[in-house]
Structures are given as structure tokens and as C-alpha cells.
Design a protein around this motif. Structure first.
Motif, short mmCIF file in Angstrom:
data_model
loop_
_atom_site.label_atom_id
_atom_site.label_comp_id
_atom_site.label_asym_id
_atom_site.label_seq_id
_atom_site.Cartn_x
_atom_site.Cartn_y
_atom_site.Cartn_z
N ASN A 97 0.83 -1.20 0.00
CA ASN A 97 0.00 0.00 0.00
C ASN A 97 0.87 1.25 0.00
OD1 ASN A 97 -2.65 -1.27 0.20
ND2 ASN A 97 -1.95 -1.90 2.24
N ASN A 98 1.98 1.19 0.73
CA ASN A 98 2.90 2.32 0.70
C ASN A 98 4.32 1.84 0.92
OD1 ASN A 98 3.81 2.65 3.58
ND2 ASN A 98 1.63 2.95 3.94
N GLN A 130 8.10 3.47 2.40
CA GLN A 130 8.68 4.61 3.12
C GLN A 130 10.21 4.51 3.08
OE1 GLN A 130 6.84 5.21 7.03
NE2 GLN A 130 5.17 3.84 6.42
N TYR A 190 13.61 5.80 5.33
CA TYR A 190 14.07 6.32 6.61
C TYR A 190 15.58 6.50 6.55
CZ TYR A 190 9.62 5.00 8.84
OH TYR A 190 8.29 4.89 9.20
N HIS A 220 12.05 9.31 9.77
CA HIS A 220 11.23 9.18 8.58
C HIS A 220 11.57 10.28 7.59
CE1 HIS A 220 7.45 9.84 6.25
NE2 HIS A 220 7.60 8.54 6.08
N LEU A 266 7.17 9.17 2.42
CA LEU A 266 6.26 8.05 2.19
C LEU A 266 5.66 8.20 0.81
CD1 LEU A 266 3.54 6.69 4.62
CD2 LEU A 266 2.94 7.26 2.27
N ARG A 289 2.81 6.36 -1.78
CA ARG A 289 1.74 5.38 -1.80
C ARG A 289 1.77 4.63 -3.13
NH1 ARG A 289 -0.62 5.66 2.91
NH2 ARG A 289 -0.74 7.68 3.95
N ASP A 306 4.89 -2.12 3.62
CA ASP A 306 3.82 -2.62 4.48
C ASP A 306 3.33 -3.97 4.02
OD1 ASP A 306 0.94 -0.76 3.19
OD2 ASP A 306 2.55 -1.85 2.19
N ASN A 343 0.00 -7.47 8.92
CA ASN A 343 0.25 -6.41 7.97
C ASN A 343 1.06 -5.30 8.63
OD1 ASN A 343 0.01 -5.54 5.34
ND2 ASN A 343 -1.75 -4.26 5.79
N MET A 344 2.36 -5.48 8.67
CA MET A 344 3.23 -4.58 9.41
C MET A 344 4.18 -3.86 8.48
SD MET A 344 2.29 -5.11 12.48
CE MET A 344 3.59 -4.21 13.30
N LEU A 345 4.88 -2.89 9.06
CA LEU A 345 5.95 -2.21 8.35
C LEU A 345 7.20 -3.09 8.46
CD1 LEU A 345 5.95 0.52 6.94
CD2 LEU A 345 6.92 1.51 9.01
N PHE A 380 11.27 -3.56 7.37
CA PHE A 380 12.43 -2.77 6.95
C PHE A 380 13.44 -3.63 6.22
CE2 PHE A 380 11.73 1.23 9.16
CZ PHE A 380 10.72 0.89 10.03
N PHE A 424 6.15 0.09 19.28
CA PHE A 424 6.87 -1.06 18.74
C PHE A 424 8.25 -1.18 19.40
CE2 PHE A 424 4.07 -1.25 15.00
CZ PHE A 424 3.61 0.05 14.94
N TYR A 454 11.92 -3.00 18.35
CA TYR A 454 12.74 -3.69 17.37
C TYR A 454 14.12 -3.95 17.96
CZ TYR A 454 9.50 -1.79 13.80
OH TYR A 454 8.41 -1.46 13.05
N LEU A 503 16.27 -4.42 10.81
CA LEU A 503 15.42 -4.27 11.98
C LEU A 503 14.45 -5.44 12.03
CD1 LEU A 503 16.30 -1.23 11.46
CD2 LEU A 503 14.16 -0.65 12.60
N LEU A 557 11.19 -7.00 14.27
CA LEU A 557 10.15 -6.63 15.21
C LEU A 557 10.04 -7.66 16.32
CD1 LEU A 557 7.77 -4.68 15.85
CD2 LEU A 557 6.34 -6.20 14.45
N LEU A 569 -1.27 -0.15 11.31
CA LEU A 569 0.04 -0.38 11.90
C LEU A 569 1.19 -0.08 10.93
CD1 LEU A 569 -0.83 -3.64 13.80
CD2 LEU A 569 -0.24 -1.47 14.85
N GLN A 570 0.86 0.12 9.64
CA GLN A 570 1.94 0.30 8.68
C GLN A 570 2.17 1.75 8.30
OE1 GLN A 570 -1.03 -1.22 8.32
NE2 GLN A 570 -1.59 -1.46 6.18
N GLU A 571 1.64 2.67 9.09
CA GLU A 571 1.88 4.08 8.81
C GLU A 571 3.24 4.52 9.37
OE1 GLU A 571 -1.18 4.49 6.37
OE2 GLU A 571 0.14 6.17 6.90
N THR A 572 3.55 5.78 9.16
CA THR A 572 4.85 6.33 9.54
C THR A 572 5.16 6.07 11.00
OG1 THR A 572 4.67 8.05 7.88
CG2 THR A 572 6.20 8.44 9.70
N GLN A 573 6.38 5.61 11.26
CA GLN A 573 6.81 5.36 12.63
C GLN A 573 7.84 6.39 13.06
OE1 GLN A 573 7.87 1.24 13.29
NE2 GLN A 573 5.95 0.50 12.42
N TYR A 574 7.81 6.73 14.32
CA TYR A 574 8.73 7.69 14.92
C TYR A 574 9.57 6.94 15.93
CZ TYR A 574 5.62 10.98 12.69
OH TYR A 574 4.89 11.66 11.76
#
Lengths: 113, 114
Positions: free
Chosen positions: A30-31, A33, A35, A45, A48, A50, A92, A99-101, A103, B33, B35, B43, B45, B99-104
């Protein structure tokens, strides 16, 4: 398991040159990103993009996404010594946890003054 | 600006010790989260949480547990530290239901287990 894989693993350039890093991934997303991580620090970050976007800009950063090739690139123009860092793509796609991010392993960029 | 802080930058512990790594975020984010980052492995999780008192296993939960008693705080616990848990530990938070949006990320804790 890593969804995204960066290429190259390491890149060394002179200040003022452009730096291009690539990311390939395996499943639909879906997207995607990007970093940045300075040595010994957390990730920050950058941008991003999409799945329905093909290109995105942020300052000296340009990101492209080609979903047909399952790949993305990060271009840093007119690089500076302060750009020295590791750069990670994150997608993602589905991992063992759902359904996780996820890396990639990162590209280590060194910009020589 | 979102701020994620971690209790220690560097930590040295002995095998068998119980280790607590604390993470605090100040932006009322739902998701947090943990890691670990190792050379060549990227990384990975360990655990995540999408709400207070809720926790879910990530890809490598073995040997770890977590606690989220307050929304802003997410703790990682190594019940009995082992040398193969020597690593860089990164905490992150994100906003919203996805859960897959921007992480800080926090600055990381480099843990050495002797």
C-alpha cells in the motif's frame, strides 16, 4: 523476513554528487517509506510514497516507485557530508506478525567532503 | 514534533539478569513497537502494542516480554538476559488504526550482555 532489500549495501561519493539507492520488495504494498539513520541513532522518517503514486519530492530527495517492477529508488541530489548515514526502505507487506511495516537491511552512504 | 525517548543509551548487564528497557512517547500515539537491530539482519520486530494493555508478538518474541500500562509508555523486558540478546534496541510509535503508517523512533539503547 525482510520484505524490502536495498541496493547497493554501501555507497561512497564526493560532496556535490548525486546518490541513488534502490529498494526491491516481494509482495504487493500500500505504501513504501524511506528512513534515515545516523550512526548509533534511531531512524528518522524521510518520505512516504503510496502505491498509486509514481514520484515524490521533498527538498533534495526524490523518490520513485514502480509497482510493476516492485522497486523504488531514493535520489539525494547535491549531496553533503551531513547526508552520511544509513538509508532504509520500509514496506507494508505482510510479515509473520500480520500487515506490518517491514524494513530492509539498509544502504550505508558515505559522502566525502 | 513527536518525541520518543528511551531510558538508556547504553546498558551493560550480566547473563541471567532481568533487564528493563523503557520507552516513552509524547504524542498520544496508539501504536508502539520494539525492534532489535543487528548488523546484516536489519530491523526485526520483537513486540508491538496497539492500545493500553494490548500486546502482540512480532517476528522474534522469544526471550522477551512487554508491558503497556499507560498509553505513553511501552516497556521491553528481558526476563533472563543472554549474550545473544546483545544488540541495539529501537522503540517506535505511530498514530492511528493502521500499523503500517509512519513510525517515529527513539534514539536506541545499545545493550551489551556479558
Amino acid at each position: 523476513s525482510q520484505q524490502g532489500e536495498e541496493d547497493p549495501q554501501a555507497l561512497s561519493i564526493q560532496e556535490g554528487e548525486n546518490a541513488t539507492m534502490n529498494c526491491s520488495y516481494k509482495t504487493s504494498i500500500n505504501n513504501l517509506q524511506w528512513y534515515r539513520q545516523n550512526s548509533g541513532r534511531g531512524l528518522v522518517h524521510l518520505i512516504l510514497i503510496r502505491s498509486n503514486e509514481r514520484e515524490k519530492h521533498s527538498g533534495r530527495l526524490r523518490v520513485t516507485l514502480d509497482t510493476s517492477k516492485k522497486s523504488s529508488s531514493l535520489l539525494i541530489t547535491a549531496s553533503r557530508a551531513a547526508d552520511t548515514a544509513s538509508y532504509f526502505c520500509a514496506t507494508d507487506g505482510v510479515s509473520d506478525a500480520g500487515n506490518m511495516l517491514t524494513f530492509g537491511g539498509g544502504t550505508r552512504l558515505m559522502v566525502k567532503p | 514534533d513527536v518525541k520518543v525517548t528511551q531510558s538508556s543509551r547504553y546498558l551493560v548487564k550480566r547473563t541471567g539478569e532481568k533487564v528493563f528497557l523503557e520507552c516513552v512517547q509524547d504524542m498520544d500515539h496508539e501504536n508502539m513497537f520494539w525492534y532489535r537491530q543487528d548488523p546484516g539482519l536489519g530491523l526485526r520486530l520483537i513486540y508491538f502494542s496497539y492500545d493500553v494493555k494490548m500486546k502482540e508478538k512480532g517476528d522474534i518474541p522469544e526471550g522477551y516480554s512487554v508491558s503497556r500500562e499507560k498509553k505513553e509508555r511501552f516497556s521491553l523486558i528481558l526476563e533472563s538476559a543472554s549474550t545473544n540478546q546483545t544488540s541495539m534496541y529501537l522503540c517506535a510509535s505511530s498514530f492511528g488504526a493502521l500499523l503500517q503508517e509512519t513510525q517515529y523512533f527513539g534514539p536506541g539503547t545499545r545493550l551489551l550482555v556479558l
